[in-house]
Design an enzyme around this catalytic site. Structure first.
Site, PDB file in Angstrom:
ATOM      1  N   SER A 116       9.291 -24.632  11.955  1.00 30.44           N
ATOM      2  CA  SER A 116       9.678 -25.696  11.025  1.00 30.44           C
ATOM      3  C   SER A 116       8.479 -26.168  10.227  1.00 30.44           C
ATOM      4  O   SER A 116       7.352 -26.189  10.750  1.00 30.44           O
ATOM      5  CB  SER A 116      10.255 -26.889  11.795  1.00 30.44           C
ATOM      6  N   TYR A 137      10.000 -33.771  17.639  1.00 28.81           N
ATOM      7  CA  TYR A 137      10.427 -32.493  17.060  1.00 28.81           C
ATOM      8  C   TYR A 137       9.249 -31.778  16.415  1.00 28.81           C
ATOM      9  O   TYR A 137       9.022 -30.582  16.632  1.00 28.81           O
ATOM     10  CB  TYR A 137      11.520 -32.764  16.030  1.00 28.81           C
ATOM     11  N   LYS A 191       7.549 -28.132  17.401  1.00 31.17           N
ATOM     12  CA  LYS A 191       7.486 -27.009  16.471  1.00 31.17           C
ATOM     13  C   LYS A 191       6.041 -26.553  16.239  1.00 31.17           C
ATOM     14  O   LYS A 191       5.790 -25.360  16.011  1.00 31.17           O
ATOM     15  CB  LYS A 191       8.165 -27.376  15.153  1.00 31.17           C
TER      16      LYS A 191
END
Length: 258
Positions: A131, A144, A148
């Site tokens: 990401s 998150y 990533k």
């Protein structure tokens, strides 16, 4: 020709579903792995594949999935969640733990068991969904983004180990993609793709938000023979968002005149 086999985690919807369909068209027998049973079964039936209920945070699920696949050519570790949201001082620790379990631990488990069965065959392609949040600050939820960033490091580390065994490990970095995952956050309804597309409309760099099929093309390339000399790399399918976000202002307007 012997049957080629691919696994797609998070394969029941969004990017995963588009990639499962593309790999099926490319000639793979696809195992659709997800916790979404109804959607997963329906997709597997449409593409002539097989659905396997899989929570990637549970090692027994991932191990069973890989064993069920048999000789494995491609593993697309795509399952992920946005998880914990909000300001850092309000982070829910339980939600943070679940985010790490799915996104980072889950990817580690997928790599572990994919390599386990690919190494004796001395071949295979492993692809992981990364990401821009793992590269650029402020574009994803805190936990998150951390997972990533960890995924990117894990891909490079494992790629260096397993290249001697004929196994390639790469990641694909999607940009703003209209999917059930983004709709769940932007529209508070995973089925409301239109609202999600409108919410993302001002930001894309190529005049439109990305579609899951845009990522499917990148995954198809990394799964196939045309990428045989590529490992340990990140393929940015993000319309330049991460590495070319500027508007080239000094090459336009009055600067364009000669």
């Amino acid at each position: 020709m012997s049957e080629r086999v691919a696994i797609v985690t998070g394969g029941a919807s969004g990017i995963g579903a588009a990639c499962a369909q593309r790999l099926s068209r490319d000639g793979f027998r696809v195992l659709v792995a997800d916790v979404q049973e109804e959607a997963g079964h329906a997709l597997a039936e449409r593409i002539g594949g097989e659905f396997v209920r899989t929570d990637v945070a549970r090692e027994e699920d991932v191990e069973s999935l890989v064993n069920r696949a048999g000789p494995l050519d491609v593993f697309f570790a795509n399952a992920g969640i946005f998880g914990a949201l909000g300001p850092i001082e309000q982070t829910d620790t339980a939600e943070a733990d679940r985010t790490i379990a799915v996104n980072l631990r889950g990817t580690l488990l997928c790599l572990k068991h994919a390599v386990r069965v690919m190494r004796p065959r001395a071949s295979g392609s492993i692809i992981v969904t990364a990401s821009p949040g793992g590269v650029v600050g402020g574009v994803g939820p805190h936990v998150y983004s951390a997972t990533k960033a960890g995924v990117a490091g894990l891909v490079r580390a494992v790629a260096a180990e397993v290249r001697d065994y004929g196994i390639r490990v790469n990641s694909v970095v999607p940009g703003a993609i209209v999917s059930a995952m983004t709709a769940a956050v932007l529209a508070e309804d995973p089925a409301d793709l239109e609202t999600a597309a409108r919410a993302m409309a001002p930001s894309p760099l190529v005049g439109r938000p990305g579609r899951p099929s845009d990522i499917a093309g990148a995954v198809s390339f990394l799964a196939g023979a045309d990428s045989a000399f590529i490992t340990g790399t990140e393929l940015f399918a993000d319309a330049g968002y991460t590495n070319a976000p500027g508007q080239a202002s000094f090459a336009k307007g009055k600067f364009a005149a000669h």
